[in-house]
Design an enzyme around this catalytic site. Structure first.
Site, PDB file in Angstrom:
ATOM      1  N   ASP A 101      15.226   3.236   4.727  1.00 42.44           N
ATOM      2  CA  ASP A 101      14.270   2.591   3.821  1.00 42.44           C
ATOM      3  C   ASP A 101      14.973   1.957   2.623  1.00 42.44           C
ATOM      4  O   ASP A 101      14.717   0.802   2.268  1.00 42.44           O
ATOM      5  CB  ASP A 101      13.265   3.610   3.261  1.00 42.44           C
ATOM      6  N   GLY A 117       3.574   3.994   5.246  1.00 42.58           N
ATOM      7  CA  GLY A 117       4.804   3.891   6.040  1.00 42.58           C
ATOM      8  C   GLY A 117       5.528   2.576   5.817  1.00 42.58           C
ATOM      9  O   GLY A 117       6.351   2.165   6.626  1.00 42.58           O
ATOM     10  N   LEU A 118       5.245   1.919   4.693  1.00 49.21           N
ATOM     11  CA  LEU A 118       5.870   0.620   4.428  1.00 49.21           C
ATOM     12  C   LEU A 118       6.992   0.712   3.385  1.00 49.21           C
ATOM     13  O   LEU A 118       7.430  -0.302   2.842  1.00 49.21           O
ATOM     14  CB  LEU A 118       4.812  -0.401   3.977  1.00 49.21           C
ATOM     15  N   GLY A 119       7.431   1.913   3.102  1.00 49.05           N
ATOM     16  CA  GLY A 119       8.611   2.079   2.249  1.00 49.05           C
ATOM     17  C   GLY A 119       8.347   1.823   0.784  1.00 49.05           C
ATOM     18  O   GLY A 119       9.233   1.339   0.064  1.00 49.05           O
ATOM     19  N   SER A 120       7.136   2.164   0.301  1.00 48.60           N
ATOM     20  CA  SER A 120       6.832   1.865  -1.105  1.00 48.60           C
ATOM     21  C   SER A 120       7.736   2.646  -2.066  1.00 48.60           C
ATOM     22  O   SER A 120       8.210   2.081  -3.058  1.00 48.60           O
ATOM     23  CB  SER A 120       5.356   2.140  -1.419  1.00 48.60           C
ATOM     24  N   SER A 121       8.012   3.908  -1.773  1.00 53.01           N
ATOM     25  CA  SER A 121       8.838   4.688  -2.719  1.00 53.01           C
ATOM     26  C   SER A 121      10.262   4.130  -2.772  1.00 53.01           C
ATOM     27  O   SER A 121      10.870   4.045  -3.849  1.00 53.01           O
ATOM     28  CB  SER A 121       8.844   6.175  -2.367  1.00 53.01           C
ATOM     29  N   ALA A 122      10.792   3.703  -1.621  1.00 54.41           N
ATOM     30  CA  ALA A 122      12.148   3.117  -1.612  1.00 54.41           C
ATOM     31  C   ALA A 122      12.163   1.808  -2.389  1.00 54.41           C
ATOM     32  O   ALA A 122      13.088   1.547  -3.175  1.00 54.41           O
ATOM     33  CB  ALA A 122      12.606   2.881  -0.180  1.00 54.41           C
ATOM     34  N   PRO A 129       0.840  -1.197   0.000  1.00 55.13           N
ATOM     35  CA  PRO A 129       0.000   0.000   0.000  1.00 55.13           C
ATOM     36  C   PRO A 129       0.885   1.261   0.000  1.00 55.13           C
ATOM     37  O   PRO A 129       1.953   1.266   0.610  1.00 55.13           O
ATOM     38  CB  PRO A 129      -0.782  -0.107   1.312  1.00 55.13           C
TER      39      PRO A 129
END
Ligand code: MEV
Length: 323
Positions: A153, A106-111, A102
């Protein structure tokens, strides 16, 4: 037809969010919920698409800009920044993203997206995969797009496993594996910039108090690191980690980044069998993690009655090439 596929995991901060902004150590963990990038040659222009998010965008390298054909531009900024550094400009490509993570939770999707794209491009150009180089480039991309970012991240996505960031921002991969986790994510997204500003303000008003709380968070992280330096964790080690998660949660509440929705998820998970749970990331919305050995299904089911929740497996691997 030439094809290159790479995927990178998302991350959860286990210990040290917010304190890390003030040079305290932090620990994060890679979870096997991934961003997957597929690169193929394109006949005309370089195009980025993500069906999961209904995004399509055309890159115009001459004008140094991209044009949205559909969807929000948020993650396309990261894609464009990577291409500016890594694409050869001569041979147009199609970049397709499949995203299980998602966004904005805060799960680091962009990284994860950034790391996967860098690796997929290196593979596409037949370059050796160099994890240190990928982690460093991805961190630079986040800095360029966001203005500020810790390397946590991007390092977690690149190397996988458990990552320790020390007070000098040096990254180390710890040896332990980790257990079963449930992630609950609030309908309200967290806004990292706002939350960091909120803590800063509180620290300015109550420096002695807030500094001692941030020191305490740093000490929790160091205590957790001692356990994660072991190869294999015992049941008792997991209990200590769970206690540390719960104490860290209390301190995050004290510095003002908890919300009612996050609290509800945290207490629901504990009531249903989680031995440790806390918010993860910036707070003010976003996600919680719940450590629930042997009770994963029960906790997941209970959280899903009122919130979004998913199971996450520890990912020993960071970025992976799939072809
Ligand atoms: C956000 O995921 C973590 C924070 O510590 C901010 C940061 O480290 O940049 C709140």
């Amino acid at each position: 037809m030439k094809k290159s596929i790479a995927s990178a995991p998302g991350k959860l901060i286990l210990f040290g969010e917010h304190a890390v902004v003030y040079k305290k150590p932090a620990i994060s963990i890679a979870v096997d919920i991934r961003a997957k990038i597929t690169i193929t040659p394109s006949k005309s222009k370089t195009i980025f698409a993500c069906d999961d998010l209904n995004i399509k965008s055309v890159m115009d390298f001459e004008k140094k800009e991209f044009h949205m054909l559909s969807g929000q531009e948020g993650i396309v900024e990261y894609i464009f920044e990577v291409l500016k550094l890594k694409h050869d400009y001569l041979n147009p490509i199609n970049i397709d993203l499949a995203l299980d993570l998602p966004i904005g939770a805060g799960l680091g999707s962009s990284a994860a997206i950034t790391v996967a794209l860098i690796a997929a491009l290196d593979n596409y150009y037949n370059k050796e995969l160099n994890l240190d180089e990928i982690a460093k480039t991805a961190h630079n991309v986040e800095l360029n797009v966001q203005g500020s970012a810790s390397p946590l991240d991007t390092a977690t996505s690149a190397y996988g496993g458990l990552i320790f960031l020390d007070e000098n921002s040096k990254v180390t991969k710890l040896s332990a594996s980790f257990g079963d986790i449930i992630i609950g994510y609030a309908s309200q997204r967290g806004n990292t910039r706002q939350m960091v500003a909120k803590v800063k303000k509180l620290k300015e008003h109550y420096p002695v108090l807030i500094n001692s709380l941030l020191d305490a968070i740093g000490n929790i992280t160091l205590q957790a690191k001692e356990i994660f330096d072991k190869e294999k964790l015992t049941k008792n080690d997991f209990q200590v980690i769970a206690d540390l998660l719960n104490i860290n949660q209390g301190l995050l509440d004290a510095i003002g980044v908890n919300t009612l929705e996050l609290s509800n998820m945290i207490y629901t998970s504990r009531k249903t069998g989680a031995i440790g749970s806390k918010l993860t990331g910036a707070g003010g919305g976003g996600s919680i993690i719940a450590l629930c050995p042997g009770k994963r299904k029960e906790v997941l089911k209970e959280l899903q009655i009122t919130e979004n929740a998913l199971e996450a497996n520890f990912s020993k691997n960071g970025v992976i090439i799939h072809n």
